[in-house]
Scaffold this motif. Structure first.
Motif, PDB file in Angstrom:
ATOM      1  N   ALA A  59       0.834  -1.208   0.000  1.00 53.31           N
ATOM      2  CA  ALA A  59       0.000   0.000   0.000  1.00 53.31           C
ATOM      3  C   ALA A  59       0.869   1.258   0.000  1.00 53.31           C
ATOM      4  CB  ALA A  59      -0.931  -0.011   1.204  1.00 53.31           C
ATOM      5  N   PHE A  60       1.976   1.233   0.740  1.00 54.30           N
ATOM      6  CA  PHE A  60       2.881   2.384   0.765  1.00 54.30           C
ATOM      7  C   PHE A  60       3.523   2.611  -0.603  1.00 54.30           C
ATOM      8  CE2 PHE A  60       7.123   4.218   1.562  1.00 54.30           C
ATOM      9  CZ  PHE A  60       6.719   5.431   2.095  1.00 54.30           C
ATOM     10  N   ILE A  61       3.903   1.534  -1.279  1.00 48.83           N
ATOM     11  CA  ILE A  61       4.488   1.677  -2.610  1.00 48.83           C
ATOM     12  C   ILE A  61       3.464   2.235  -3.581  1.00 48.83           C
ATOM     13  CG2 ILE A  61       5.406   0.368  -4.579  1.00 48.83           C
ATOM     14  CD1 ILE A  61       6.834  -1.394  -2.480  1.00 48.83           C
ATOM     15  N   TYR A  62       2.221   1.741  -3.503  1.00 51.15           N
ATOM     16  CA  TYR A  62       1.164   2.314  -4.343  1.00 51.15           C
ATOM     17  C   TYR A  62       0.942   3.778  -4.003  1.00 51.15           C
ATOM     18  CZ  TYR A  62      -0.570  -1.841  -6.745  1.00 51.15           C
ATOM     19  OH  TYR A  62      -0.703  -2.921  -7.570  1.00 51.15           O
ATOM     20  N   LEU A  63       1.053   4.143  -2.737  1.00 47.25           N
ATOM     21  CA  LEU A  63       0.889   5.541  -2.332  1.00 47.25           C
ATOM     22  C   LEU A  63       1.979   6.417  -2.958  1.00 47.25           C
ATOM     23  CD1 LEU A  63      -0.882   7.315  -0.464  1.00 47.25           C
ATOM     24  CD2 LEU A  63       0.823   6.939   1.304  1.00 47.25           C
ATOM     25  N   LEU A  64       3.190   5.902  -3.021  1.00 45.95           N
ATOM     26  CA  LEU A  64       4.262   6.650  -3.668  1.00 45.95           C
ATOM     27  C   LEU A  64       4.052   6.752  -5.180  1.00 45.95           C
ATOM     28  CD1 LEU A  64       7.406   5.271  -1.821  1.00 45.95           C
ATOM     29  CD2 LEU A  64       6.322   7.495  -1.520  1.00 45.95           C
ATOM     30  N   VAL A  65       3.590   5.673  -5.776  1.00 49.64           N
ATOM     31  CA  VAL A  65       3.379   5.662  -7.228  1.00 49.64           C
ATOM     32  C   VAL A  65       2.263   6.621  -7.623  1.00 49.64           C
ATOM     33  CG1 VAL A  65       2.565   4.231  -9.147  1.00 49.64           C
ATOM     34  CG2 VAL A  65       4.295   3.354  -7.581  1.00 49.64           C
ATOM     35  N   TYR A  66       1.189   6.654  -6.850  1.00 45.86           N
ATOM     36  CA  TYR A  66       0.046   7.506  -7.184  1.00 45.86           C
ATOM     37  C   TYR A  66       0.131   8.877  -6.520  1.00 45.86           C
ATOM     38  CZ  TYR A  66      -2.037   3.621  -9.575  1.00 45.86           C
ATOM     39  OH  TYR A  66      -2.265   2.602 -10.458  1.00 45.86           O
ATOM     40  N   ARG A  67       1.325   9.276  -6.129  1.00 45.40           N
ATOM     41  CA  ARG A  67       1.624  10.626  -5.641  1.00 45.40           C
ATOM     42  C   ARG A  67       0.708  11.075  -4.507  1.00 45.40           C
ATOM     43  NH1 ARG A  67       2.039  11.377 -11.378  1.00 45.40           N
ATOM     44  NH2 ARG A  67       4.210  11.561 -11.958  1.00 45.40           N
ATOM     45  N   SER A  68       0.666  10.265  -3.460  1.00 39.81           N
ATOM     46  CA  SER A  68      -0.038  10.563  -2.205  1.00 39.81           C
ATOM     47  C   SER A  68      -1.554  10.666  -2.340  1.00 39.81           C
ATOM     48  CB  SER A  68       0.510  11.837  -1.564  1.00 39.81           C
ATOM     49  OG  SER A  68       1.871  11.667  -1.251  1.00 39.81           O
ATOM     50  N   ARG A  69      -2.124  10.070  -3.369  1.00 34.83           N
ATOM     51  CA  ARG A  69      -3.588   9.991  -3.456  1.00 34.83           C
ATOM     52  C   ARG A  69      -3.993   8.692  -2.776  1.00 34.83           C
ATOM     53  NH1 ARG A  69      -3.981  11.749  -9.672  1.00 34.83           N
ATOM     54  NH2 ARG A  69      -2.551  10.003  -9.748  1.00 34.83           N
ATOM     55  N   TRP A  70      -4.280   8.780  -1.488  1.00 32.45           N
ATOM     56  CA  TRP A  70      -4.441   7.601  -0.648  1.00 32.45           C
ATOM     57  C   TRP A  70      -5.669   6.774  -1.004  1.00 32.45           C
ATOM     58  CZ3 TRP A  70      -8.659   7.160   2.554  1.00 32.45           C
ATOM     59  CH2 TRP A  70      -9.383   8.316   2.782  1.00 32.45           C
ATOM     60  N   LYS A  71      -6.734   7.386  -1.506  1.00 32.64           N
ATOM     61  CA  LYS A  71      -7.925   6.598  -1.878  1.00 32.64           C
ATOM     62  C   LYS A  71      -7.624   5.668  -3.042  1.00 32.64           C
ATOM     63  CE  LYS A  71     -11.514   9.704  -0.250  1.00 32.64           C
ATOM     64  NZ  LYS A  71     -12.684  10.508  -0.631  1.00 32.64           N
ATOM     65  N   ILE A  72      -6.921   6.182  -4.027  1.00 34.40           N
ATOM     66  CA  ILE A  72      -6.556   5.354  -5.185  1.00 34.40           C
ATOM     67  C   ILE A  72      -5.563   4.277  -4.763  1.00 34.40           C
ATOM     68  CG2 ILE A  72      -5.436   5.367  -7.434  1.00 34.40           C
ATOM     69  CD1 ILE A  72      -6.541   8.197  -7.830  1.00 34.40           C
ATOM     70  N   ALA A  73      -4.587   4.648  -3.931  1.00 32.31           N
ATOM     71  CA  ALA A  73      -3.588   3.676  -3.473  1.00 32.31           C
ATOM     72  C   ALA A  73      -4.238   2.561  -2.669  1.00 32.31           C
ATOM     73  CB  ALA A  73      -2.527   4.381  -2.648  1.00 32.31           C
ATOM     74  N   LEU A  74      -5.184   2.912  -1.803  1.00 28.87           N
ATOM     75  CA  LEU A  74      -5.880   1.898  -1.009  1.00 28.87           C
ATOM     76  C   LEU A  74      -6.710   0.975  -1.889  1.00 28.87           C
ATOM     77  CD1 LEU A  74      -6.448   0.916   1.871  1.00 28.87           C
ATOM     78  CD2 LEU A  74      -8.404   2.444   1.887  1.00 28.87           C
ATOM     79  N   LYS A  75      -7.391   1.570  -2.860  1.00 27.60           N
ATOM     80  CA  LYS A  75      -8.206   0.756  -3.775  1.00 27.60           C
ATOM     81  C   LYS A  75      -7.332  -0.192  -4.586  1.00 27.60           C
ATOM     82  CE  LYS A  75     -11.479   2.785  -6.137  1.00 27.60           C
ATOM     83  NZ  LYS A  75     -12.178   3.546  -7.206  1.00 27.60           N
ATOM     84  N   ARG A  76      -6.201   0.298  -5.071  1.00 26.02           N
ATOM     85  CA  ARG A  76      -5.301  -0.544  -5.872  1.00 26.02           C
ATOM     86  C   ARG A  76      -4.674  -1.662  -5.042  1.00 26.02           C
ATOM     87  NH1 ARG A  76      -6.757   0.387 -10.940  1.00 26.02           N
ATOM     88  NH2 ARG A  76      -6.508   2.550 -11.506  1.00 26.02           N
ATOM     89  N   SER A  77      -4.375  -1.380  -3.783  1.00 28.90           N
ATOM     90  CA  SER A  77      -3.744  -2.417  -2.961  1.00 28.90           C
ATOM     91  C   SER A  77      -4.733  -3.491  -2.538  1.00 28.90           C
ATOM     92  CB  SER A  77      -3.099  -1.794  -1.728  1.00 28.90           C
ATOM     93  OG  SER A  77      -4.077  -1.295  -0.844  1.00 28.90           O
ATOM     94  N   LEU A  78      -6.029  -3.212  -2.625  1.00 28.61           N
ATOM     95  CA  LEU A  78      -7.032  -4.202  -2.236  1.00 28.61           C
ATOM     96  C   LEU A  78      -7.604  -4.982  -3.412  1.00 28.61           C
ATOM     97  CD1 LEU A  78      -8.955  -2.218   0.499  1.00 28.61           C
ATOM     98  CD2 LEU A  78      -7.352  -4.083   0.824  1.00 28.61           C
ATOM     99  N   TRP A  79      -7.337  -4.552  -4.634  1.00 26.13           N
ATOM    100  CA  TRP A  79      -7.814  -5.278  -5.793  1.00 26.13           C
ATOM    101  C   TRP A  79      -6.958  -6.517  -6.008  1.00 26.13           C
ATOM    102  CZ3 TRP A  79     -12.175  -4.985  -8.471  1.00 26.13           C
ATOM    103  CH2 TRP A  79     -12.969  -3.871  -8.269  1.00 26.13           C
ATOM    104  N   PRO A  80      -7.403  -7.461  -6.852  1.00 23.74           N
ATOM    105  CA  PRO A  80      -6.674  -8.731  -7.005  1.00 23.74           C
ATOM    106  C   PRO A  80      -5.194  -8.589  -7.335  1.00 23.74           C
ATOM    107  CG  PRO A  80      -8.803  -8.906  -8.066  1.00 23.74           C
ATOM    108  CD  PRO A  80      -8.658  -7.483  -7.614  1.00 23.74           C
ATOM    109  N   TRP A  81      -4.816  -7.650  -8.197  1.00 22.33           N
ATOM    110  CA  TRP A  81      -3.394  -7.507  -8.505  1.00 22.33           C
ATOM    111  C   TRP A  81      -2.625  -7.023  -7.289  1.00 22.33           C
ATOM    112  CZ3 TRP A  81      -1.298  -9.903 -12.277  1.00 22.33           C
ATOM    113  CH2 TRP A  81      -2.022 -10.160 -13.432  1.00 22.33           C
ATOM    114  N   GLY A  82      -3.251  -6.210  -6.461  1.00 20.81           N
ATOM    115  CA  GLY A  82      -2.598  -5.780  -5.223  1.00 20.81           C
ATOM    116  C   GLY A  82      -2.350  -6.939  -4.291  1.00 20.81           C
ATOM    117  N   TRP A  83      -3.318  -7.848  -4.178  1.00 23.83           N
ATOM    118  CA  TRP A  83      -3.143  -9.010  -3.303  1.00 23.83           C
ATOM    119  C   TRP A  83      -2.116  -9.984  -3.847  1.00 23.83           C
ATOM    120  CZ3 TRP A  83      -3.839  -9.225   1.545  1.00 23.83           C
ATOM    121  CH2 TRP A  83      -4.815  -8.439   2.139  1.00 23.83           C
ATOM    122  N   ILE A  84      -1.969 -10.021  -5.157  1.00 23.36           N
ATOM    123  CA  ILE A  84      -0.910 -10.866  -5.729  1.00 23.36           C
ATOM    124  C   ILE A  84       0.452 -10.339  -5.305  1.00 23.36           C
ATOM    125  CG2 ILE A  84       0.210 -11.531  -7.895  1.00 23.36           C
ATOM    126  CD1 ILE A  84      -2.638 -11.776  -9.073  1.00 23.36           C
TER     127      ILE A  84
END
Length: 65
Positions: A23-48
């Motif tokens: 989730a932290f790496i996604y937060l860095l990639v999406y430039r501190s947009r925490w809602k998008i980072a949280l959503k991406r980390s919970l989707w199937p590719w995030g769990w992989i």
């Protein structure tokens, strides 16, 4: 091998830390947009990615011993 609270806590802790790391790496990639980072980390590719980091941590621990 029985599942003791110590082993269960270790596994759940590693899994939680793996998710936080992804989730932290996604937060860095999406430039501190925490809602998008949280959503991406919970989707199937995030769990992989979470499971990949989790397994790498377990294997690293086994190799280290």
């Amino acid at each position: 091998m029985s599942v003791t609270p110590y082993v269960l806590g270790d596994i759940l802790g590693r899994l939680t830390f793996s998710w936080v790391l992804v989730a932290f790496i996604y937060l860095l990639v999406y430039r501190s947009r925490w809602k998008i980072a949280l959503k991406r980390s919970l989707w199937p590719w995030g769990w992989i990615w979470v499971l990949l980091v989790f397994v790498m941590g377990i294997l690293g621990n086994l190799v280290h011993r």
